[in-house]
Design a protein around this motif. Structure first.
Motif, PDB file in Angstrom:
ATOM      1  N   LYS A  71       0.534  -1.136   0.058  1.00  0.00           N
ATOM      2  CA  LYS A  71      -0.007   0.027  -0.117  1.00  0.00           C
ATOM      3  C   LYS A  71       0.843   1.311   0.031  1.00  0.00           C
ATOM      4  O   LYS A  71       0.596   2.289  -0.763  1.00  0.00           O
ATOM      5  CB  LYS A  71      -0.861  -0.034   1.078  1.00  0.00           C
ATOM      6  CG  LYS A  71      -2.037   1.150   1.435  1.00  0.00           C
ATOM      7  CD  LYS A  71      -2.755   1.072   2.686  1.00  0.00           C
ATOM      8  CE  LYS A  71      -3.657   2.230   2.531  1.00  0.00           C
ATOM      9  NZ  LYS A  71      -4.693   2.308   3.899  1.00  0.00           N
ATOM     10  N   ASN A  72       1.819   1.172   0.756  1.00  0.00           N
ATOM     11  CA  ASN A  72       2.834   2.531   0.878  1.00  0.00           C
ATOM     12  C   ASN A  72       3.989   2.027   0.927  1.00  0.00           C
ATOM     13  O   ASN A  72       4.960   1.740   1.903  1.00  0.00           O
ATOM     14  CB  ASN A  72       2.599   2.925   2.289  1.00  0.00           C
ATOM     15  CG  ASN A  72       1.197   3.721   2.288  1.00  0.00           C
ATOM     16  OD1 ASN A  72       0.956   4.557   2.048  1.00  0.00           O
ATOM     17  ND2 ASN A  72       0.617   3.122   3.261  1.00  0.00           N
ATOM     18  N   PRO A  73       4.642   1.529  -0.476  1.00  0.00           N
ATOM     19  CA  PRO A  73       6.177   0.872  -0.610  1.00  0.00           C
ATOM     20  C   PRO A  73       7.276   2.123  -0.302  1.00  0.00           C
ATOM     21  O   PRO A  73       6.977   3.099  -0.490  1.00  0.00           O
ATOM     22  CB  PRO A  73       6.066   0.731  -2.299  1.00  0.00           C
ATOM     23  CG  PRO A  73       4.950   1.555  -2.752  1.00  0.00           C
ATOM     24  CD  PRO A  73       3.937   1.757  -1.739  1.00  0.00           C
ATOM     25  N   PRO A  74       8.220   1.442   0.164  1.00  0.00           N
ATOM     26  CA  PRO A  74       9.429   2.307   0.349  1.00  0.00           C
ATOM     27  C   PRO A  74      10.065   2.585  -0.910  1.00  0.00           C
ATOM     28  O   PRO A  74       9.702   2.285  -2.109  1.00  0.00           O
ATOM     29  CB  PRO A  74      10.274   1.581   1.225  1.00  0.00           C
ATOM     30  CG  PRO A  74       9.672   0.169   0.899  1.00  0.00           C
ATOM     31  CD  PRO A  74       8.330   0.247   0.430  1.00  0.00           C
ATOM     32  N   ALA A  75      11.154   3.361  -0.961  1.00  0.00           N
ATOM     33  CA  ALA A  75      12.108   3.602  -2.135  1.00  0.00           C
ATOM     34  C   ALA A  75      12.434   2.059  -2.717  1.00  0.00           C
ATOM     35  O   ALA A  75      12.820   1.158  -2.012  1.00  0.00           O
ATOM     36  CB  ALA A  75      13.239   4.346  -2.010  1.00  0.00           C
ATOM     37  N   VAL A  76      12.478   1.846  -4.144  1.00  0.00           N
ATOM     38  CA  VAL A  76      12.809   0.495  -4.483  1.00  0.00           C
ATOM     39  C   VAL A  76      13.928   0.546  -5.329  1.00  0.00           C
ATOM     40  O   VAL A  76      13.827   1.276  -6.372  1.00  0.00           O
ATOM     41  CB  VAL A  76      11.479  -0.141  -5.055  1.00  0.00           C
ATOM     42  CG1 VAL A  76      11.877  -1.439  -5.668  1.00  0.00           C
ATOM     43  CG2 VAL A  76      10.337  -0.357  -4.138  1.00  0.00           C
ATOM     44  N   ILE A  77      14.867  -0.230  -5.314  1.00  0.00           N
ATOM     45  CA  ILE A  77      15.794  -0.529  -6.487  1.00  0.00           C
ATOM     46  C   ILE A  77      15.716  -1.952  -6.690  1.00  0.00           C
ATOM     47  O   ILE A  77      15.810  -2.878  -5.955  1.00  0.00           O
ATOM     48  CB  ILE A  77      17.237  -0.296  -5.724  1.00  0.00           C
ATOM     49  CG1 ILE A  77      17.414   1.224  -5.464  1.00  0.00           C
ATOM     50  CG2 ILE A  77      18.454  -0.792  -6.759  1.00  0.00           C
ATOM     51  CD1 ILE A  77      18.838   1.580  -4.827  1.00  0.00           C
TER      52      ILE A  77
END
Length: 232
Positions: A71-77
């Motif tokens: 629902k509220n993803p963190p920053a993604v690499i």
């Protein structure tokens, strides 16, 4: 202050490489490694982080579907051996993608992008949680509290008093447990007995802060962290 992160990848060798890069740079703090994305999903819910290194090709659920499930993803690499998935990743607002085998220089560049994004938008992490809520139980009844409406929390030994814009509730839960639940959600423990909503602080000095017309003490051991957060 370091950014926190998880590594989510079903390949042990790949996780070891990324973990070694994190240790070598000392730019971010590794909070956990997950070979099983379903366990990672629960960890992100219970103990959110600023960043995840996420493999795309995993059993049971792909990395792209994993992002969609948050629902509220963190920053993604994204980390992948398949270049063709990169475009799909950017459509989901990932910060960057790393093509395996991952060169150290390319890893540094991706982390730098996350750090610059956080520096330019310091409230970004808090904004992700503005409409999030938690349920708190009292007398076997669960009461819903929207996080942005919680003003502060006061410790009363084994109990905690939660004061919000809509009222207050006293629950049988220690403040240390609530501190873990509210980490990275715009709240900060400023005293052994108090957690406050940073967005609602209207004044502060070396020994106390003002929030919603009330004075909350700042503990000596907490002052440095309070000053760092509020000066941002």
């Amino acid at each position: 202050m370091k950014l926190t992160c998880y590594i989510i990848d079903d390949e042990p060798l790949a996780t070891e490489v990324i973990a070694s890069y994190i240790v070598a740079t000392e730019l971010i703090e590794l909070k956990g490694i997950f070979l099983n994305p379903l366990k990672a999903f629960q960890a992100i819910h219970d103990d959110p982080v600023d960043l995840i290194f996420l493999d795309i090709q995993m059993p049971k659920i792909s990395g792209l579907d994993f992002i969609k499930s948050l629902k509220n993803p963190p920053a993604v690499i994204l980390t992948t051996a398949y270049r063709e998935f990169a475009l799909q990743g950017f459509e989901l607002d990932v910060v960057d993608y790393l093509l395996k085998p991952i060169p150290f220089e390319r890893f540094l560049k991706a982390v730098d992008k996350v750090q610059r994004l956080t520096k330019d938008y310091p409230l970004l992490a808090q904004d992700r949680f503005q409409d999030e809520f938690l349920y708190f139980q009292k007398d076997k009844v669960n009461y819903k509290f929207v996080l942005k409406d919680i003003i502060f929390i006061e410790s009363q030994r084994d109990y905690s008093r939660i004061i919000s814009k809509d009222g207050e509730i006293k629950i049988l839960q220690k403040i240390s447990e609530l501190e873990g639940k509210l980490k990275n959600k715009g709240f900060l423990r400023v005293h052994r007995s108090y957690i406050v909503n940073l967005d609602l602080v209207d004044r502060w000095c070396s020994f106390e802060l003002g929030i919603n017309g009330r004075n909350i003490p700042i503990g000596r051991s907490y002052y440095k962290m309070v000053a760092e957060k509020l000066n941002r």
